[in-house]
Design an enzyme around this catalytic site. Sequence first.
Site, short mmCIF file in Angstrom:
data_model
loop_
_atom_site.label_atom_id
_atom_site.label_comp_id
_atom_site.label_asym_id
_atom_site.label_seq_id
_atom_site.Cartn_x
_atom_site.Cartn_y
_atom_site.Cartn_z
N ASP A 100 -15.48 9.39 8.61
CA ASP A 100 -14.39 8.44 8.42
C ASP A 100 -13.07 9.18 8.58
O ASP A 100 -12.99 10.39 8.36
CB ASP A 100 -14.47 7.78 7.03
CG ASP A 100 -13.72 6.46 6.98
OD1 ASP A 100 -14.38 5.41 7.05
OD2 ASP A 100 -12.46 6.47 6.89
N ARG B 278 0.81 -1.22 0.00
CA ARG B 278 0.00 0.00 0.00
C ARG B 278 0.84 1.28 0.00
O ARG B 278 0.44 2.29 -0.56
CB ARG B 278 -0.96 -0.02 1.18
CG ARG B 278 -2.00 -1.12 1.00
CD ARG B 278 -3.09 -0.99 2.00
NE ARG B 278 -4.06 -2.04 1.84
CZ ARG B 278 -5.12 -2.20 2.61
NH1 ARG B 278 -5.34 -1.36 3.58
NH2 ARG B 278 -5.96 -3.18 2.41
C1 SAM Z 1 -13.90 -1.87 6.56
S1 SAM Z 1 -14.48 -0.22 6.55
C2 SAM Z 1 -16.12 -0.44 7.20
C3 SAM Z 1 -17.14 0.39 6.45
C4 SAM Z 1 -18.60 0.20 6.92
N1 SAM Z 1 -18.77 0.60 8.28
C5 SAM Z 1 -19.05 -1.22 6.72
O1 SAM Z 1 -19.20 -1.97 7.68
O2 SAM Z 1 -19.25 -1.61 5.55
C6 SAM Z 1 -13.61 0.48 7.96
C7 SAM Z 1 -13.52 2.01 7.90
O3 SAM Z 1 -13.04 2.48 9.18
C8 SAM Z 1 -12.25 3.62 8.95
N2 SAM Z 1 -11.38 3.89 10.11
C9 SAM Z 1 -10.30 3.19 10.53
N3 SAM Z 1 -9.73 3.80 11.59
C10 SAM Z 1 -10.48 4.89 11.87
C11 SAM Z 1 -10.41 5.94 12.84
N4 SAM Z 1 -9.43 5.99 13.75
N5 SAM Z 1 -11.35 6.91 12.81
C12 SAM Z 1 -12.34 6.87 11.88
N6 SAM Z 1 -12.46 5.94 10.93
C13 SAM Z 1 -11.54 4.95 10.92
C14 SAM Z 1 -11.48 3.26 7.69
O4 SAM Z 1 -10.98 4.39 7.03
C15 SAM Z 1 -12.52 2.49 6.87
O5 SAM Z 1 -13.15 3.30 5.91
#
Ligand code: SAM
Length: 279
Positions: free
Chosen positions: A151, A43
């Site tokens: 996010d 990445r």
């Molecule tokens: C796998 S996706 C899940 C998306 C959606 N909630 C779902 O279940 O389909 C996880 C998301 O969490 C976000 N994320 C990770 N760490 C985070 C943080 N510290 N604060 C906010 N968002 C975060 C990532 O950028 C990513 O877009």
Amino acid sequence: MTRSKVSREFLYTQEDFEYIKKLVHEESGINLSDAKQDMVYSRLARRVRALKIADFKQYCNYLDSHHQDELVHAINAITTNLTHFFRENHHFDLLKQQIIPEIVKQQPRGKRIRIWSAGCSTGEEPYSIAISLKDALPNYSQWDCKILATDLDTNVIDTCNAGVYDNKRIEPIDERNAKRWFSPHPSHANRVIIDNELKKDISFKQLNLINDWPVKGPFDVIFCRNVVIYFDKPTQQKLFARYYDLLAPSGYLLLGHSEQLGQIQEKFNALGKTSFQKK
Ligand SMILES: C[S@@+](CC[C@H](N)C(=O)[O-])C[C@H]1O[C@@H](n2cnc3c(N)ncnc32)[C@H](O)[C@@H]1O
């Protein structure tokens, strides 16, 4: 040396990985286990290439000296954004069949509904919430509904705001709602664009869950699904306690299929399938 290390374009050492791992944890709460070493390489190699930097050691130095600007790129590259419309559909059934009818009946704060999609990725989750609200709420226009969608990753927030998706991505949406809320994109074949009417009650914002939140609440429902799996247990517990405080009485917290509430579960009633209601 493993095969993948031999074929790597840039030199990448354990020390480089440890540096990135520590930084990512401090900045985002994301816990990168040793198993993620190759993922981190692939990445971030794009950034190393784009910056015309010789190797990962120099990239770590660059991160040190251009901290704020480059950190945004590095974190955006590291986050896992997998999502889809109506993912873990049982939560949308719960919303339509139990949560909304309950709010309609009791109207605890008048005709007002507040929902937070925390870790909303590219927007499929908050848009699925908005579609469900429109379906389940009689006389939607008489209600004050707001969805906050946040996010950490700035790229995904841009995608949310654009509301443009490949045709294939809307396949999980039933035909009536797909026709109602999506139109063919005027200048991109094989893409659709979301109706502004569906967007207007959603606020998309960049927000880091491990920092302060400029968020008032109370929320009737918090969706935080498939986000905390990337965090360690103490970070998860702190986060859940903060969600608890922001939830309205009897509010709901919905987690991803492999996530658990841990100790704080005693303050919630478990409704099955990672759905919890504040006691
Ligand atoms: C796998 S996706 C899940 C998306 C959606 N909630 C779902 O279940 O389909 C996880 C998301 O969490 C976000 N994320 C990770 N760490 C985070 C943080 N510290 N604060 C906010 N968002 C975060 C990532 O950028 C990513 O877009």
